[in-house]
Design a protein around this motif. Structure first.
Motif, mmCIF file in Angstrom:
data_model
loop_
_atom_site.group_PDB
_atom_site.id
_atom_site.type_symbol
_atom_site.label_atom_id
_atom_site.label_comp_id
_atom_site.label_asym_id
_atom_site.label_seq_id
_atom_site.Cartn_x
_atom_site.Cartn_y
_atom_site.Cartn_z
ATOM 1 N N UNK A 45 -6.905 -111.296 -44.411
ATOM 2 C CA UNK A 45 -5.539 -110.887 -44.128
ATOM 3 C C UNK A 45 -4.622 -111.405 -45.229
ATOM 4 N N UNK A 46 -3.310 -111.228 -45.027
ATOM 5 C CA UNK A 46 -2.395 -111.745 -46.043
ATOM 6 C C UNK A 46 -2.531 -113.265 -46.099
ATOM 7 N N UNK A 222 -8.294 -105.337 -46.382
ATOM 8 C CA UNK A 222 -8.059 -105.981 -45.090
ATOM 9 C C UNK A 222 -8.685 -105.124 -43.991
ATOM 10 N N UNK A 223 -9.241 -103.962 -44.387
ATOM 11 C CA UNK A 223 -9.696 -102.979 -43.415
ATOM 12 C C UNK A 223 -11.200 -103.131 -43.158
ATOM 13 N N UNK A 224 -11.542 -103.640 -41.974
ATOM 14 C CA UNK A 224 -12.946 -103.885 -41.650
ATOM 15 C C UNK A 224 -13.745 -102.589 -41.566
ATOM 16 N N UNK A 225 -13.074 -101.523 -41.141
ATOM 17 C CA UNK A 225 -13.747 -100.236 -41.053
ATOM 18 C C UNK A 225 -14.234 -99.781 -42.425
ATOM 19 N N UNK A 226 -13.377 -99.968 -43.431
ATOM 20 C CA UNK A 226 -13.751 -99.570 -44.785
ATOM 21 C C UNK A 226 -14.932 -100.374 -45.293
ATOM 22 N N UNK A 228 -17.378 -101.553 -43.580
ATOM 23 C CA UNK A 228 -18.592 -100.994 -42.984
ATOM 24 C C UNK A 228 -18.985 -99.697 -43.685
ATOM 25 N N UNK A 229 -17.969 -98.914 -44.005
ATOM 26 C CA UNK A 229 -18.155 -97.645 -44.679
ATOM 27 C C UNK A 229 -18.859 -97.830 -46.026
ATOM 28 N N UNK A 263 -11.663 -111.019 -34.834
ATOM 29 C CA UNK A 263 -11.073 -109.929 -35.608
ATOM 30 C C UNK A 263 -11.728 -108.595 -35.234
ATOM 31 N N UNK A 267 -9.813 -105.230 -33.007
ATOM 32 C CA UNK A 267 -9.581 -103.931 -33.632
ATOM 33 C C UNK A 267 -9.614 -102.817 -32.605
ATOM 34 N N UNK C 190 -0.386 -107.732 -40.223
ATOM 35 C CA UNK C 190 -1.758 -108.166 -40.464
ATOM 36 C C UNK C 190 -2.672 -107.696 -39.340
ATOM 37 N N UNK C 191 -3.933 -107.485 -39.696
ATOM 38 C CA UNK C 191 -4.893 -106.951 -38.727
ATOM 39 C C UNK C 191 -4.931 -107.803 -37.452
ATOM 40 N N UNK C 192 -4.948 -109.126 -37.603
ATOM 41 C CA UNK C 192 -5.098 -109.962 -36.417
ATOM 42 C C UNK C 192 -3.823 -109.995 -35.577
ATOM 43 N N UNK C 263 -12.342 -94.870 -40.739
ATOM 44 C CA UNK C 263 -13.515 -95.726 -40.889
ATOM 45 C C UNK C 263 -13.665 -96.631 -39.665
ATOM 46 N N UNK C 264 -14.892 -96.883 -39.265
ATOM 47 C CA UNK C 264 -15.128 -97.739 -38.102
ATOM 48 C C UNK C 264 -16.080 -98.855 -38.511
ATOM 49 N N UNK C 265 -15.901 -100.056 -37.941
ATOM 50 C CA UNK C 265 -16.827 -101.146 -38.270
ATOM 51 C C UNK C 265 -18.284 -100.799 -37.970
ATOM 52 N N UNK C 267 -20.503 -97.757 -38.497
ATOM 53 C CA UNK C 267 -20.510 -96.400 -39.051
ATOM 54 C C UNK C 267 -21.297 -95.408 -38.190
ATOM 55 N N UNK C 270 -19.106 -93.272 -35.993
ATOM 56 C CA UNK C 270 -18.091 -92.384 -36.545
ATOM 57 C C UNK C 270 -18.485 -90.926 -36.506
ATOM 58 N N UNK C 273 -18.894 -87.081 -41.287
ATOM 59 C CA UNK C 273 -17.623 -87.184 -41.969
ATOM 60 C C UNK C 273 -17.252 -85.857 -42.629
#
Lengths: 341, 258, 324
Positions: A45-46, A222-226, A228-229, A263, A267, C190-192, C263-265, C267, C270, C273
């Motif tokens: 994160x930041x 910061x993107x967990x989805x990315x 994984x991608x 985290x 999500x 922030x994500x959290x 995108x998903x943690x 894949x 998903x 695509x």
């Protein structure tokens, strides 16, 4: 110094900044390796220090910015020799940047000069590093733009940065970065400013480019989805330190560090009506500021497993929790075995 | 040096204001009282000497601070009184008011302030009140331009939109959000205006269009001393120096606020 | 005002910005930000407005609150056209309809304290004339958004992003509104921290019976919060329908692509695509016919002929595509 198949070895990298509020330890004893052709994601994160770490790899953080670096950053060059980035002269650094490693940023507009055409910016980069003549550089630039899926490369070459869309600008930046065939591409949040459909294009593109060139990618996000991608390995950073690292599939399916666990749980995920709607499990508290970090494990004030007299005093070291999957948590064994409350 | 600027500026202003307010206490003589010692050079009795009517120059310079203070403050207040509301209205509402005000401001700013002040003073005749009004009138456009620009930028901010979204009317938004956010800049412009007014009034006096005698004012003193420059250069230099110091004091203070 | 009428109804809303140019400035075109958008929101309902940049989603949010004037079309709030409201009636309307902005940094006046920011709506709306009562209300509001009264005297720059957004939310609910436009309220966090704010919005909706127009580019957060979703592209509604139906079985090719691009943690979850080609067209010169056709994997020649109307496919579900 680093094993033969490794491209980059970072050992105990620390970055300190002198700020008005006092010294800030932006990156705290970070170590990791990147192998040839590998994808490594740096997620945080930041204030996690991920971007600072990336900038120091490029030798872009110097005394001029008020930064003090320590530790080693060993890079294996194309000619087989290894050098510590922290000890290179400005001149040597310039040669390494572009030729050996290149970087793309979140905002391509700020790294493109608004008064020059795309043609002159790409060709300049090529000529600077490869000592070719303009016509050859121009051919190479056109080829690059074409291979990066830019619909009308000739027209793109004569455009100015502001005439292009965000996605196109990022492609141009990738072209500039690739122009000298670096073996490592550092991508700092390259899709954060883009729309999701454009983000998908850029991610596909990076994967494709990697498959032809065999370069390694360090992807900061910061993107967990990315993450994984992209696949490959992941390093999770929190408050300037590495808190977990390992193969993406492994870390995401069995996270050992409570921060990574929390985290991933917090999500929102696309349900597509497959599961009932559930309340998100938010992580309480705030991301700690770099000036005022908690003692012990920096995550302990927000952690459900924090133990008094332990997590608030002792700094956890990275431990192997199985098959090269590392986590920095004093209680990971208790947590994994379900003994922790 | 950056940090010293406002400190030096404020010290100079403090000295100037003290001189004006305490003139009757610090001045060794009555500034209007003549004596037989005509055009005396500096001596222990008369630190800066005397003028052609035998008046103590030091006392006249000290009393001159009063005139400058009145002109500087008065003119700056006038300029603010017109410039701030005009700038706020033009900047916040835009539209027709703005279309009318902007060319007017541009026209004024295109003319050199001193020349404009000179012409108007010739028409209305020089006295203290006229001078204050004329200088205020010459200066309001630059105040209006500044306030308009600042307001225009603020009008687009999200927090002003947020204030509109909770139902705040224009008067409320200007009072609660625009004004507090531009106050610092306006205060700085005020100081710069005071310095401009003092400087310009001194210039007008020097050209013979300032405060009529026998009231001591710095521009007039510089001019009066001019004829005796070879006999007692301090006659001109002393009031000249006070003008410079005061103008600099206000200017340094004003320009150090961003 | 009958009970079954929607709280908010938007009819053929259009916002076209004029572009002037030339030596003698004259009209040379329009930025077609929003074109003929219609939808409604019931009491206590959350409608998600999903779109990418240039989709006009923020413009729609501002028109609905009359923070900007639409070019044409109507916005009815409890059956009344807000376009006809005079200043006093508009001020009363703002007691019922509020907004939370994306940028919690820019939307708070840097010179004001948290207490002043949250009490501003109460003062403007003259709701708690007694200053003691007003202060109590401000403290109560801060507690509602999980901030203690210690925050009263702090200024925005002393707060974290999440805390600022909480202040922004406290300001919006201060007047006890029935309806809130939430314009990307979590995208800059922030994500959290995002989950905290999403949960807070969810709680508030339940506790206060709020109707929300939830504007976002993030269809995942939207799926979590919304009862219904409207997908917009280049200022036009492509598809609208109940959340679960729309995300599990998207009808419009754009909705489908948008969902597949997330995108998903994990894949594996998903699915296939669909990567859309090309860029979002310029809203000054949108494509003829269906605006999505230039990037649509299923486009045929007829798509360029006429603008496809939003057709109902099942009760409460509509899509604008001739290829369904």
């Amino acid at each position: 110094m680093i094993e033969p198949h490794k491209l980059l070895g970072v050992r105990d990298l620390s970055v300190r900044f002198a700020t008005e509020a006092g010294p800030v330890l932006a990156v705290d004893r970070v170590s990791f390796d990147i192998a040839r052709g590998e994808t490594l994601a740096l997620v945080g994160e930041s204030g996690s220090g991920k971007s600072t770490a990336a900038l120091s790899l490029m030798g872009l953080l110097g005394a001029a910015g008020g930064a003090t670096l320590s530790g080693r950053i060993d890079l294996r060059l194309k000619n087989g020799s290894t050098h510590d980035i922290n000890r290179l002269s400005a001149r040597e650094l310039r040669r390494v940047r572009g030729n050996e490693m290149a970087m793309i940023f979140q905002d391509p507009m700020s790294s493109l000069n608004p008064v020059y055409t795309i043609e002159s910016q790409i060709c300049e980069a090529i000529i600077l590093h490869q000592k070719t003549a303009w016509p050859a550089a121009r051919r190479r630039a056109l080829e690059l733009l074409h291979s990066l899926g830019i619909p009308n490369p000739e027209k793109c070459m004569t455009s100015f940065p502001h005439q292009l869309s965000g996605g196109m600008r990022q492609r141009v930046m990738i072209a500039v970065a690739l122009s000298c065939e670096p073996r490592l591409l550092i991508a700092d949040e390259p899709t954060t400013a883009l729309d999701v459909t454009i983000q998908a294009q850029i991610i596909e593109l990076l994967k494709r480019v990697q498959s032809w060139t065999g370069m390694a990618i360090l992807f900061i996000t910061h993107n967990l989805g990315l993450v994984a991608e992209l696949g490959g390995r992941v390093i999770v950073m929190y408050a300037g330190r590495v808190v977990e690292q390992g193969k993406v599939a492994e870390v995401f399916s069995h996270p050992c560090m409570p921060y990574t666990q929390a985290l991933l749980r917090s999500l929102p995920r696309l349900r597509r009506a497959r599961a009932p709607r559930q309340r998100l499990q938010a992580i309480p508290g705030n991301v700690p500021s770099a000036v005022d970090r908690p003692a012990g494990c920096a995550f302990h004030p927000r952690c459900g497993f924090a133990a008094k007299g332990m997590c608030d005093t002792r700094l956890p070291a990275l431990e192997d929790c199985g098959g090269g999957h590392l986590a920095a948590c004093l209680r990971w064994r208790d947590i994994a075995s379900g003994k922790a409350a | 040096m950056r940090r010293l600027r406002p400190v030096i500026g404020l010290l100079l202003i403090a000295a100037f204001v003290a001189m004006a307010l305490l003139a009757s206490v610090i001045a060794p003589y009555d500034p209007f009282k003549s004596s037989v010692e005509v055009i005396d050079p500096p001596s222990a009795r008369h630190l800066l000497g005397t003028d052609e009517l035998g008046r103590d120059i030091l006392s006249r310079v000290i009393y001159g601070a009063r005139t400058s203070l009145i002109i500087g403050l008065g003119a700056a207040i006038c300029a603010m009184g017109i410039g701030v509301p005009v700038g706020l209205v033009a900047g916040y509402f835009g539209g027709r008011v703005d279309m009318l005000v902007v060319p007017l401001i541009d026209l004024f700013i295109a003319l050199p302030g001193l020349v404009l002040a000179l012409i108007i003073t010739v028409m209305v005749g020089p006295n203290l009140l006229n001078l204050v009004l004329v200088l205020g009138f010459v200066m309001w456009p630059s105040v209006a331009r500044l306030v308009r620009g600042q307001t225009l930028a603020l009008r687009e901010t999200l927090y002003i939109e947020a204030a509109r979204a909770v139902g705040g009317g224009s008067a409320w938004i200007i009072r609660r959000h625009v004004w507090p956010n531009i106050m610092r800049v306006v205060a700085a412009q005020f100081a710069v205006s005071v310095s401009f007014a003092i400087f310009t009034s001194a210039s007008l006096s020097f050209l013979g269009l300032g405060i009529p005698p026998p009231t001591p004012d710095w521009g007039g003193l510089v001019r009066a001393g001019f004829d005796f420059l070879s006999l007692n250069p301090l006659m001109s230099l002393a009031p000249g120096a006070t003008v410079t110091a005061t103008v600099m004091g206000f200017y340094l203070t004003g320009s150090s606020v961003r | 005002m009958n009970g079954t009428a929607p709280l908010l109804e938007v009819r053929r809303l259009r916002k076209w910005y004029e572009i002037k140019g030339g030596v003698i400035p004259h009209l040379i075109g329009h930025v077609q930000a929003v074109t003929d958008v219609s939808f409604s929101i019931g009491r206590g309902e959350v409608l998600g407005l999903a779109g990418e940049s240039g989709s006009g989603k923020t413009t729609i949010g501002r028109c609905v609150l009359r923070l900007i004037e639409p070019t044409s079309g109507e916005v009815l709030f409890e059956g009344e056209d807000i376009g006809t409201f005079g200043p006093e009636r508009l001020r009363k309307f703002r007691r019922h309809a509020q907004v939370v902005f994306q940028d919690p940094f820019g939307s708070l006046d840097p010179r004001m304290t948290v207490g002043e920011i949250v009490s501003e709506p109460l003062e403007v709306q003259k709701l708690f004339p007694n200053s003691k009562e007003r202060r109590d209300r401000v403290v109560e509001l801060l507690e509602t958004v999980a901030l203690s009264s210690e925050f009263l005297k702090r200024r925005p720059r002393e707060l974290s992003g999440g805390q600022r957004q909480r202040v922004g939310i406290a300001r919006a609910i201060a007047v006890n509104p029935m309806f809130i436009v939430a314009d990307e309220p979590v995208s800059s966090l922030d994500v959290s921290i995002q989950a905290q704010i999403v949960n807070l919005l969810e709680d508030l909706r339940e506790k206060l019976g709020l109707a929300i127009l939830f504007i976002s580019h993030d269809i995942v957060v939207m799926e979590h919060l919304s009862n219904r979703i409207a997908v917009v592209y280049l200022g036009r509604v492509m598809e609208i329908g109940p959340t679960d139906e729309l995300t599990s079985n998207p009808k419009h090719p754009y909705t489908e692509a948008l969902l597949s691009a997330v995108p998903d943690p994990d894949p594996a979850l998903r699915g296939k695509r669909i990567v859309l080609e090309g860029d979002i067209p310029n809203p000054v010169a949108p494509p003829s016919g269906c605006v999505f056709r230039t990037r649509c994997p299923r486009a045929i020649a007829e798509c360029a002929a006429a603008i496809p109307p939003l057709r109902e496919i099942s009760p409460g579900r509509a899509a604008a595509c001739i290829r369904l």
